[in-house]
Design an enzyme around this catalytic site. Sequence first.
Site, PDB file in Angstrom:
ATOM      1  N   ASP A   1       0.820  -1.228   0.000  1.00 25.21           N
ATOM      2  CA  ASP A   1       0.000   0.000   0.000  1.00 25.21           C
ATOM      3  C   ASP A   1       0.846   1.268   0.000  1.00 25.21           C
ATOM      4  O   ASP A   1       0.706   2.117   0.897  1.00 25.21           O
ATOM      5  CB  ASP A   1      -0.924   0.028   1.232  1.00 25.21           C
ATOM      6  CG  ASP A   1      -1.659  -1.274   1.458  1.00 25.21           C
ATOM      7  OD1 ASP A   1      -2.112  -1.869   0.471  1.00 25.21           O
ATOM      8  OD2 ASP A   1      -1.772  -1.695   2.624  1.00 25.21           O
TER       9      ASP A   1
ATOM     10  N   GLU B   1     -11.263  -2.802  -1.497  1.00 24.72           N
ATOM     11  CA  GLU B   1     -10.612  -1.986  -0.467  1.00 24.72           C
ATOM     12  C   GLU B   1      -9.597  -1.051  -1.122  1.00 24.72           C
ATOM     13  O   GLU B   1      -9.464  -1.015  -2.345  1.00 24.72           O
ATOM     14  CB  GLU B   1      -9.924  -2.899   0.554  1.00 24.72           C
ATOM     15  CG  GLU B   1      -8.863  -3.810  -0.054  1.00 24.72           C
ATOM     16  CD  GLU B   1      -8.289  -4.832   0.916  1.00 24.72           C
ATOM     17  OE1 GLU B   1      -8.756  -4.931   2.056  1.00 24.72           O
ATOM     18  OE2 GLU B   1      -7.350  -5.550   0.521  1.00 24.72           O
TER      19      GLU B   1
END
Length: 350
Positions: free
Chosen positions: A47, A222
């Site tokens: 991420d 997500e």
Amino acid sequence: MTYSIVSYSLLVSAALALVAATPIHPRAAASWPDPEPCTGNNSAIHDPSLIKKGDTWYRFSTNDNILIANAPSLNGPWTYQQQMLPQGSIIKVADDQQLWVSKLAPDVHLIDSTYHVYYAVSTSGSQASDIGVATSPSLEAGSTWTDHGSLGLPKSSDYNLIDPNLFRDGDTSHFIFGSFWRDIFQTTLSADDPTKWSGAAPANVVYNSTIRLGADATTVEEGGFQFSTTVAGKTWYYLFFSSGLCCQAQDDLAPAGEEYKVMVGRAESPTGPFVDQAGKSCLSGNGGSLVLGSHGFVYAPGGQGVLVDDGGRAVIYYHYVDTRIGYEYKDFQFGFNYLDFSSGWPVLTT
Ligand SMILES: *[C@@H]1O[C@H](CO)[C@@H](O)[C@H](O)[C@H]1NC(C)=O
Ligand SMILES: *[C@@H]1O[C@H](CO)[C@@H](O)[C@H](O)[C@H]1NC(C)=O
């Protein structure tokens, strides 16, 4: 129910014809370019979130109290610096969180000459999570960081308070978060104080109700990331997100096609409604157009962000498994590619 051989094979060929006729992404998988060349330390990256200060790029990534690396160019060489919050976060989501809490999916922004990094604190797979923010005047690792703790977002059984992303449009600070349960939600931060929630009720913006292959749970969406650009005089608001399973052991991979990938929806307003290229709603129609999936040595790309570089080119950056290196959590690599929005949809280009 029994099928005769003939009707079964007709059914299969009809289904295959349907698959062949359905455009699922803007660019054929075979023509996705490899990640751009990138040197230095690109390992253990999950991420990533990028920002440039002066001549230096800074990269923040998940785990170990948020990792900071920097580089003179997107192509590297990337050098690991230090943890952003070596003492951990002041947010407490569990009594004994030292052992098992992660700091997830940092999101970095420059707001009024102060750098803000939104981050999540969570215990794997639970809704005992919260989103906080730390600020620094300089971005440097070490004591420049002040942890402000929780934004004060409301808890709900509908969502998980992880994967934050801020998108400022005029005076409004749109704020995305969410993963699993009903996937991705949007609210705003306070107009006067970007370290606090505004009080606006979170709205669901992305949800996939499809039961995923081999599971009795719905598909995970997500890592939402908002981006805006103007194409042929019209301003579009994009919501990029990651869909599928992010991190599987090599001997327990997700069924093909159910692994992590980058999707996008588009809207005329920053608050949606977001639809895909086929016009399907990302909220009620399981919509989302595939931007980047597994190809060549790239497996399960996601955790993406989008920026515009100094040359004015749009860049998508992400983590991925390099199948030549390994599938372990610590093996995940940082990668990026250029994006072409001229069709109104983001297409990977070289
Ligand atoms: C490379 O970066 C990772 C974090 O992304 C860090 O954990 C590791 O210690 C770094 N390795 C070196 C040799 O600096
Ligand atoms: C929705 O879920 C199905 C089943 O897992 C998956 O094949 C599809 O790609 C998902 N769509 C999006 C937009 O994530």
